[in-house]
Design a protein around this motif. Structure first.
Motif, PDB file in Angstrom:
ATOM      1  N   LEU A  96      30.783  32.652  41.855  1.00  0.00           N
ATOM      2  CA  LEU A  96      32.140  32.962  42.311  1.00  0.00           C
ATOM      3  C   LEU A  96      32.998  33.525  41.176  1.00  0.00           C
ATOM      4  N   ASP A  97      32.717  33.100  39.956  1.00  0.00           N
ATOM      5  CA  ASP A  97      33.489  33.582  38.807  1.00  0.00           C
ATOM      6  C   ASP A  97      33.185  35.040  38.501  1.00  0.00           C
ATOM      7  N   ARG A  98      32.084  35.555  39.027  1.00  0.00           N
ATOM      8  CA  ARG A  98      31.719  36.960  38.781  1.00  0.00           C
ATOM      9  C   ARG A  98      32.375  37.908  39.780  1.00  0.00           C
ATOM     10  N   MET A  99      33.280  37.398  40.589  1.00  0.00           N
ATOM     11  CA  MET A  99      33.921  38.221  41.616  1.00  0.00           C
ATOM     12  C   MET A  99      35.411  38.381  41.326  1.00  0.00           C
ATOM     13  N   PRO A 100      35.825  39.533  40.817  1.00  0.00           N
ATOM     14  CA  PRO A 100      37.250  39.760  40.529  1.00  0.00           C
ATOM     15  C   PRO A 100      38.150  39.577  41.747  1.00  0.00           C
ATOM     16  N   LEU A 101      37.641  39.874  42.937  1.00  0.00           N
ATOM     17  CA  LEU A 101      38.468  39.750  44.142  1.00  0.00           C
ATOM     18  C   LEU A 101      38.997  38.329  44.295  1.00  0.00           C
ATOM     19  N   ILE A 102      38.181  37.346  43.953  1.00  0.00           N
ATOM     20  CA  ILE A 102      38.615  35.950  44.069  1.00  0.00           C
ATOM     21  C   ILE A 102      39.794  35.679  43.138  1.00  0.00           C
ATOM     22  N   LYS A 103      39.767  36.283  41.967  1.00  0.00           N
ATOM     23  CA  LYS A 103      40.891  36.123  41.031  1.00  0.00           C
ATOM     24  C   LYS A 103      42.120  36.869  41.529  1.00  0.00           C
ATOM     25  N   TYR A 104      41.903  38.034  42.172  1.00  0.00           N
ATOM     26  CA  TYR A 104      43.037  38.774  42.744  1.00  0.00           C
ATOM     27  C   TYR A 104      43.728  37.936  43.833  1.00  0.00           C
ATOM     28  N   LEU A 105      42.921  37.297  44.667  1.00  0.00           N
ATOM     29  CA  LEU A 105      43.484  36.464  45.724  1.00  0.00           C
ATOM     30  C   LEU A 105      44.287  35.313  45.127  1.00  0.00           C
ATOM     31  N   ARG A 107      45.785  35.149  42.233  1.00  0.00           N
ATOM     32  CA  ARG A 107      47.035  35.653  41.649  1.00  0.00           C
ATOM     33  C   ARG A 107      48.067  35.929  42.739  1.00  0.00           C
ATOM     34  N   ALA A 108      47.610  36.525  43.850  1.00  0.00           N
ATOM     35  CA  ALA A 108      48.524  36.820  44.951  1.00  0.00           C
ATOM     36  C   ALA A 108      49.075  35.543  45.573  1.00  0.00           C
ATOM     37  N   VAL A 109      48.218  34.532  45.701  1.00  0.00           N
ATOM     38  CA  VAL A 109      48.658  33.247  46.262  1.00  0.00           C
ATOM     39  C   VAL A 109      49.695  32.608  45.347  1.00  0.00           C
ATOM     40  N   THR A 110      49.415  32.590  44.050  1.00  0.00           N
ATOM     41  CA  THR A 110      50.329  31.982  43.085  1.00  0.00           C
ATOM     42  C   THR A 110      51.692  32.668  43.119  1.00  0.00           C
ATOM     43  N   ASP A 111      51.692  33.980  43.244  1.00  0.00           N
ATOM     44  CA  ASP A 111      52.949  34.737  43.268  1.00  0.00           C
ATOM     45  C   ASP A 111      53.731  34.523  44.565  1.00  0.00           C
ATOM     46  N   SER A 112      53.054  34.069  45.621  1.00  0.00           N
ATOM     47  CA  SER A 112      53.696  33.966  46.939  1.00  0.00           C
ATOM     48  C   SER A 112      54.103  32.549  47.329  1.00  0.00           C
ATOM     49  N   GLN A 113      53.696  31.549  46.553  1.00  0.00           N
ATOM     50  CA  GLN A 113      53.966  30.169  46.937  1.00  0.00           C
ATOM     51  C   GLN A 113      55.447  29.825  46.853  1.00  0.00           C
ATOM     52  N   ARG A 114      55.900  29.046  47.831  1.00  0.00           N
ATOM     53  CA  ARG A 114      57.259  28.521  47.796  1.00  0.00           C
ATOM     54  C   ARG A 114      57.356  27.399  46.753  1.00  0.00           C
TER      55      ARG A 114
END
Length: 327
Positions: A96-105, A107-114
Motif C-alpha cells: 500500500l505504501d507503494r501507491m501514491p494515490l493512497i497518499k493523495y487521498l 492529504r485530501a481527507v486531512t485538508d477537508s476534515q472539520r
C-alpha cells in the motif's frame, strides 16, 4: 454531495425523535414556550450534525487504505528487525505504501476534515491485522504486488476493488462500522458511491475531487431544514388534510413512521416547487419499504395517490421547471 434520499431519511428520523420527546400537538406555532423552542432547536441542530457526520464518515473510510498502510509499515519494520527477515513478507507489507494515490487521498481527507471530526481509525486498530489477512485472500492484491511501481490506473482499479470487496463480501466489516457509527446502515449507499466517484475522479498529479463539506448554505442542509421545520409546523394541518380523504380516520391507528412519511411527502408537494411529484412519491415509498412495517408501502401509496389527485385538482400543488407539472 449527500443524496436527497439520505437527507429525507435523516429528516424522518429527526421528526420521529422530536415526536417521541414531545407531543407536536402541544406546540402552538409560533408561540412556543422557552422549553419547547430549546427542544425544537436542539433537534434541528442534531439533524444538521447528522448530515455533516455522514460526510465525516465518508472521509474516514476514504482514508482507510492510508491508515492500514501505516500499520503495515510498522509490521514491516518489525519483520526487517528479525535476524532472518522474510523478504516476501516485507515486500507484501509495503504494497500500500507503494501507491501514491493512497497518499493523495490521505492529504485530501486531512485538508477537508472539520475541526469537530469525531472518527479515528485508532479506535479500530486492534482489527487491522484481520483486515490485512482479508487482503491476502484477494487475487487482485497478489496481481498488483507483482509491480514495483503500479501505474496510476492500476492504483485506481486496485482501490475500487479493495473497497468493493470490503463492502460486498465482508459482513463483519459492515458490522464493525455499524457498531462504531450507528448511522452507517443509513449512509452505506451514499458513502460507497461517493468513495467510488472520488477514486475515479482522482488524477495522477495529486488532485482528488473530495465531496464538499455540507454547510448551512448547502443544498443538503437547506433541504433538511425545510423538511423538518415545515413538517413540524404543519403537522396538525397535514393530519386534517389526510382526514379529508380517508375513511374512518384515526391517527392513533396508523404507524408513527407511516404518518411522518405522509407528512414529509405533503411538505414536498406543497413547499418544494422544484421537486417533481412523481419523484417525491417514489422516494418516500422506497423509504417506507425500509423504515416502516411490511404492509405500510401499500397503505402509504394509497393515501399519497388520493392526496395528489385532490391537491392537483384544487390547484394546491405548484411545480416549476420543465416536466415538473407532469402527473
Amino acid at each position: 454531495m449527500i443524496s436527497r434520499r439520505l437527507v429525507r431519511i435523516k429528516a424522518l428520523q429527526s421528526l420521529y425523535s422530536f415526536q417521541q420527546g414531545e407531543s407536536i400537538a402541544d406546540f402552538q406555532w409560533p408561540n412556543l414556550t422557552p422549553k419547547q423552542k430549546t427542544y425544537f432547536d436542539d433537534t434541528l441542530s442534531h439533524l444538521i450534525e447528522s448530515i455533516q457526520q455522514s460526510h465525516d464518515f465518508y472521509l474516514f473510510l476514504l482514508d482507510f487504505p492510508y491508515e492500514l498502510s501505516q500499520y503495515l509499515l510498522e509490521e514491516q519494520a518489525l519483520e526487517k528487525a528479525k535476524f532472518y527477515p522474510d523478504q516476501t513478507k516485507i515486500r507484501r507489507l509495503g504494497l500500500l505504501d507503494r501507491m501514491p494515490l493512497i497518499k493523495y487521498l490521505h492529504r485530501a481527507v486531512t485538508d477537508s476534515q472539520r475541526k469537530s471530526f469525531a472518527f479515528d481509525w485508532a479506535n479500530l486498530s486492534a482489527q487491522f491485522d484481520t483486515f490485512y489477512q482479508w487482503m491476502q485472500e484477494w487475487d487482485f492484491v497478489t496481481d498488483i504486488d507483482f509491480f514495483e511501481q503500479p501505474t496510476f490506473e492500476q492504483q485506481q482499479a486496485f482501490l475500487e476493488a479493495f473497497f468493493a470487496n470490503l463492502f460486498e463480501t465482508k459482513e463483519s466489516f459492515f458490522d464493525t462500522l455499524n457498531d462504531y457509527y450507528p448511522g452507517w446502515s443509513d449512509d452505506e449507499l451514499y458513502t460507497t458511491r461517493e468513495i467510488e466517484k472520488t477514486i475515479q475522479g482522482a488524477t495522477s498529479n495529486g488532485v482528488v475531487p473530495v465531496a464538499s463539506v455540507p454547510t448551512l448554505n448547502s443544498e443538503e442542509i437547506e433541504l433538511a431544514q425545510q423538511l423538518f421545520v415545515t413538517t413540524a409546523k404543519n403537522s396538525q394541518s397535514y393530519e386534517s388534510q389526510v382526514a379529508e380523504i380517508s375513511d374512518n380516520w384515526d391517527p392513533s391507528r396508523i404507524a408513527v413512521m407511516d404518518l411522518l412519511i405522509i407528512k414529509l411527502t405533503l411538505t414536498e408537494f406543497l413547499h418544494c416547487p422544484t421537486i417533481p411529484v412523481k419523484v417525491t412519491i417514489n422516494e418516500y415509498l422506497e423509504i417506507t419499504k425500509n423504515y416502516s412495517t411490511p404492509n405500510s408501502s401499500r397503505f402509504v401509496n394509497g393515501v399519497l395517490d388520493k392526496l395528489r389527485i385532490v391537491m392537483e385538482d384544487q390547484g394546491m400543488i405548484s411545480k416549476s421547471g420543465r416536466g415538473l407539472r407532469d402527473k
